[in-house]
Each structure stands twice: as structure tokens, then as C-alpha cells.
Scaffold this motif. Structure first.
Motif, PDB file in Angstrom:
ATOM      1  N   SER A   1      -5.150   4.484   4.003  1.00  0.00           N
ATOM      2  CA  SER A   1      -3.812   4.886   3.790  1.00  0.00           C
ATOM      3  C   SER A   1      -3.657   4.619   1.948  1.00  0.00           C
ATOM      4  N   GLU A   2      -3.538   3.590   1.552  1.00  0.00           N
ATOM      5  CA  GLU A   2      -4.042   3.334   0.597  1.00  0.00           C
ATOM      6  C   GLU A   2      -4.598   4.136  -0.860  1.00  0.00           C
ATOM      7  N   ILE A   3      -6.124   4.088  -0.160  1.00  0.00           N
ATOM      8  CA  ILE A   3      -6.584   5.191  -0.838  1.00  0.00           C
ATOM      9  C   ILE A   3      -6.315   6.080  -0.984  1.00  0.00           C
ATOM     10  N   ILE A   4      -6.244   6.558   0.434  1.00  0.00           N
ATOM     11  CA  ILE A   4      -5.830   8.344   0.674  1.00  0.00           C
ATOM     12  C   ILE A   4      -4.800   8.530  -0.606  1.00  0.00           C
ATOM     13  N   GLN A   5      -3.262   7.377  -0.493  1.00  0.00           N
ATOM     14  CA  GLN A   5      -2.481   8.062  -1.090  1.00  0.00           C
ATOM     15  C   GLN A   5      -2.559   7.782  -2.878  1.00  0.00           C
ATOM     16  N   GLU A   6      -3.709   7.105  -3.520  1.00  0.00           N
ATOM     17  CA  GLU A   6      -4.179   7.065  -4.176  1.00  0.00           C
ATOM     18  C   GLU A   6      -4.838   8.535  -4.876  1.00  0.00           C
ATOM     19  N   VAL A   7      -5.885   9.062  -4.376  1.00  0.00           N
ATOM     20  CA  VAL A   7      -6.451   9.571  -4.442  1.00  0.00           C
ATOM     21  C   VAL A   7      -5.722  11.033  -4.435  1.00  0.00           C
ATOM     22  N   ASN A   8      -4.611  11.436  -3.583  1.00  0.00           N
ATOM     23  CA  ASN A   8      -3.010  12.579  -3.798  1.00  0.00           C
ATOM     24  C   ASN A   8      -3.318  12.685  -4.759  1.00  0.00           C
ATOM     25  N   LYS A   9      -3.053  11.335  -5.674  1.00  0.00           N
ATOM     26  CA  LYS A   9      -2.167  11.141  -6.580  1.00  0.00           C
ATOM     27  C   LYS A   9      -2.788  12.414  -8.152  1.00  0.00           C
ATOM     28  N   LEU A  10      -4.078  12.121  -8.058  1.00  0.00           N
ATOM     29  CA  LEU A  10      -4.888  12.741  -9.078  1.00  0.00           C
ATOM     30  C   LEU A  10      -5.347  14.361  -8.904  1.00  0.00           C
ATOM     31  N   SER A  11      -5.336  14.781 -10.163  1.00  0.00           N
ATOM     32  CA  SER A  11      -4.874  16.431 -10.483  1.00  0.00           C
ATOM     33  C   SER A  11      -6.364  16.732  -9.384  1.00  0.00           C
ATOM     34  N   LEU A  12      -6.278  18.262  -9.265  1.00  0.00           N
ATOM     35  CA  LEU A  12      -7.297  18.560  -8.559  1.00  0.00           C
ATOM     36  C   LEU A  12      -8.920  18.749  -9.263  1.00  0.00           C
TER      37      LEU A  12
END
Ligand SMILES: [Zn+2]
Length: 408
Positions: free
Chosen positions: A58-69
Motif C-alpha cells: 500500500s506504500e508503493i501504491i501511495q507513492e505511485v498515486n502521488k505522481l502526475s499522470l
């Protein structure tokens, strides 16, 4: 991520990042944990690994979600070839033990009002599987508690169910099946697996807390059969004087499992059955009987039913039946709107909403009127994925996604 899992799954952390990117790109830059985990299951991740690695994923997912598209798309280029080809399409993970004849699954709304978005998603999971494997899909209206029933809800739910499944749902009403539940209550008494308890609820609780049986537990089968007749008879026990209990294990480590009740007396007038019955099955009896009689193969239900699933499994066991495969779902919340039939009803009564189909309400009847197709819920279930994690959803983002799913 620790080495043992990396060996087992060959760079799971990289794969988690890859799938998170893929899912995020497909859905407005926001990856959903359930969908990512479903993909990782196809790569060899197992349910028991989640305790240990769920947090990291879930940390990895959060990191990814912080990036722009754009950043996500750029980074994903390097992952494209490394992810399993099987995952090219979205979808729910395969179910275990699927019979050749297909699966039999269900949802079980209570008749307090029509269905809303979250019913739609939960139905989406089971119905998606029934479409994939063939089989039957039941919408079972659970109305064995004479209280809290809106008589209009029967028709509304039936219409929702028809729309949601394009007419494929089989709608069943529990209060039409009371005699069947009585038969099973009698079967359980005959097997010495149920007894009529005349202790007060409080007295029973005090004894059970100390893992002590109440005096009723040692009644003979014949005494219980007599007492059961007294429960059914208007001139016999009064409401609150007797309940039918399942003889589980009075020393069970979980107090909630100790000789739980199966049926009770309630003389309130039932909106559908009127005064036809005075003894009502409690959910663990009626649900067990129906899942058994309808030959349910797989059950996907809210995680608030975890204890009930254990109770129902005990009943199956006594009856010599194998319990269906079960998976639990987390709860959903909109951070900016309470999705509750009670609140919607209050709003309708106060004039805030024009009715159940008010465009401001996320009820199925309203969404149907706004032009949504039922497919959006099947797709939403695939997008969210089978997961026990609770989800806080942003209403605007949620509907943006629903619009995308609705596009021709
Ligand atoms: Zn007792």
C-alpha cells in the motif's frame, strides 16, 4: 521488501509498482489497492502473505498515486514487458473450486429501501462471476425481522435487481419461506444441536461469559420439541420468554460463538406476512438454510459478517454439509456524503430530495434514470478488486470514473 518474498515472487516490489502504475494510468492517475493486489495474486502472491507485505504494497501504491499522470506513463514504459501477459485485461481473480455447471452466488439486501451504489458494487462482484462461469445469481430479500421494513422496498429492490442483471437475477423473499426455516429448526432440535432457552438474555450472557451452560442446555430432545411447540403456540411462551439456541460450544474462545440464538418470538405485525407467524428465524438460521437449500457455491459478503460466517459454518457442519467458499469485502465510504438508506429517507421526508430517484441521490433507481448502464457496476467491482481493505472514496472522482465506464 524482504528477500524470501522477492525470491518467491521475483521482485515483487517492482511488480507491485508496475501494476500500480498500470492501474493508475487506466483510472485517472489513481490506482486502487484491490485491483493491484488482484494482479499480484496472479503473479504468485498469496492471501497469507498480505499480513506481512500488505503495508509495503500500500506504500508503493501511495507513492505511485502521488505522481502526475504524465510521470506515471513515462515510468510505466520500463515496466511494460515485465508484467504478466495474462493481466493485459482487467478482471477479478479466478475463483477456486468452480463446478462445471457454474457458480451459485447471491446478495442479500434488507427491505429498508431501494438499493444504492454500494449495493450495486457488491452485487457487481458476484454477478460478474456468474456471468463469467455461468450459474445462478440470487437477490435474497432478508425480511425476517418484522421491524425496519418498508413495504414499498420489495418492489423497488426487485426492479433494481432486474435492471442490475438484465433480468437474470432470481429474487427470493425470506419471509415467504418461514415454514422451511421451522423444518430446519426442528431438524436441529432432533439432532440435539438446538435447545429452547428460557433464561433471560442477561442471565444467559452472564453464564456464557464464564463458559457455563445454562440449565436449559441439558433438556432432552423431547423436552425441547415440547418447548418449541410452546414457542409456536399463541397460548404458549410470550415474546422474550424463550429463544431457540444453537448448541455450539459454550467454551468457545470467542464469546459471540457460544450457543448463539437461532429463532425468537416477535408478535409485531409483519408488513408482508401480517400476523401469520409469531416465531421468526434470526439471520444465522435463515441464511444458513437458504445458502444450503439454494446450493450456494461461493459467497462474497461484507467483512462485518465474519462472525456470522463462522456461526453458519457450524450449522452446515452439524447438518453434514460443506460450507461454500467465502470472501469478505471492506466497507466503502464517500468522504463527502453519507450513503445510508435511513439518511436518504429522512431527506425525502423533509423535502430535501424529491424521491428515491432524485438526481442528487446515489440510489440505483436515480442512476438508471440518469442514463447509467448496469455494466458500470460490474466494471467498478473489477476496478476496486476483491479486498477486505476499507475504502474512502471521493464522490466526484467516483462519478467521473462511473462516467468513463458508462461511455459507449
Ligand atoms: Zn437457558
Amino acid at each position: 521488501m524482504t528477500d524470501d518474498l522477492n525470491i518467491k515472487m521475483k521482485n515483487l516490489d517492482k511488480k507491485a509498482r508496475g501494476y500500480a502504475l498500470k492501474n493508475a494510468i487506466a483510472y485517472n492517475g489513481k490506482a486502487q489497492q484491490g485491483a493491484v493486489i488482484s494482479s499480484l495474486f496472479t503473479e504468485g502472491l498469496e492471501k497469507q502473505d498480505m499480513k506481512k507485505y500488505g503495508k509495503k504494497i500500500s506504500e508503493i501504491i501511495q507513492e505511485v498515486n502521488k505522481l502526475s499522470l504524465d510521470e506515471q506513463k513515462k515510468e510505466f514504459e520500463s515496466f511494460k514487458d515485465k508484467l504478466s501477459k495474462r493481466e493485459e485485461r482487467d478482471g477479478l481473480p479466478e475463483l477456486p473450486n468452480v463446478p462445471k455447471s457454474g457458480v451459485i452466488m447471491r446478495i442479500a439486501p434488507s427491505p429498508s429501501g431501494p438499493m444504492h451504489v454500494f449495493h450495486g458494487i457488491n452485487a457487481g462482484f458476484s454477478f460478474d462471476y456468474v456471468q463469467k462461469y455461468g450459474g445462478k445469481f440470487y437477490v435474497r430479500i432478508e425480511d425476517t425481522n418484522p421491524e425496519n421494513i418498508d413495504p414499498k422496498a420489495y418492489k423497488l429492490i426487485e426492479e433494481d435487481a432486474k435492471w442490475l442483471t438484465k433480468g437474470k437475477a432470481i429474487v427470493v423473499i425470506q419471509s415467504d419461506r418461514i415454514k422451511l426455516y421451522y423444518d430446519y429448526a426442528e431438524k436441529l432440535i432432533k439432532k440435539d444441536s438446538a435447545y429452547v432457552c428460557t433464561c433471560s438474555a442477561e442471565a444467559f450472557r452472564e453464564l456464557a461469559k464464564e463458559k457455563k451452560a445454562c440449565p436449559c442446555r441439558s433438556q432432552t430432545i423431547k423436552e425441547n420439541q415440547e418447548a418449541w411447540k410452546k414457542m409456536l403456540n399463541k397460548k404458549g411462551f410470550k415474546a422474550g420468554e424463550a429463544v431457540l439456541r444453537f448448541k455450539s460450544d459454550i467454551t468457545h474462545k470467542n464469546p459471540a460463538m457460544r450457543d448463539f440464538p437461532l429463532a425468537r418470538i416477535n408478535e409485531s405485525k409483519h408488513p408482508r406476512q401480517k400476523s401469520k407467524f409469531r416465531v421468526w428465524p434470526l439471520m444465522n438460521l435463515s441464511v444458513s438454510v437458504d445458502d444450503l437449500e439454494m446450493k450456494m457455491t461461493h459467497i462474497i459478503r461484507g467483512k462485518d459478517h465474519r462472525d456470522n460466517a463462522l456461526r453458519q459454518e457450524m450449522i452446515f457442519k452439524v447438518l453434514g454439509k460443506k460450507y461454500p467458499w467465502v470472501s469478505f469485502l471492506g466497507r466503502y465510504h464517500f468522504k463527502d456524503m453519507e450513503v445510508s438508506t435511513t439518511q436518504f429517507r429522512k431527506g425525502i421526508e423533509s423535502g430535501k430530495y424529491k424521491g428515491w430517484d432524485d438526481p442528487k441521490l446515489p440510489t440505483l433507481i436515480s442512476l438508471k434514470k440518469q442514463g447509467y448502464k448496469p455494466e458500470v457496476f460490474w466494471k467498478m467491482a473489477e476496478h476496486i478488486g476483491l479486498s477486505e481493505v476499507d475504502k474512502i472514496l471521493d464522490k466526484k472522482e467516483f462519478f467521473k470514473l462511473l462516467d468513463e465506464f458508462n461511455a459507449p
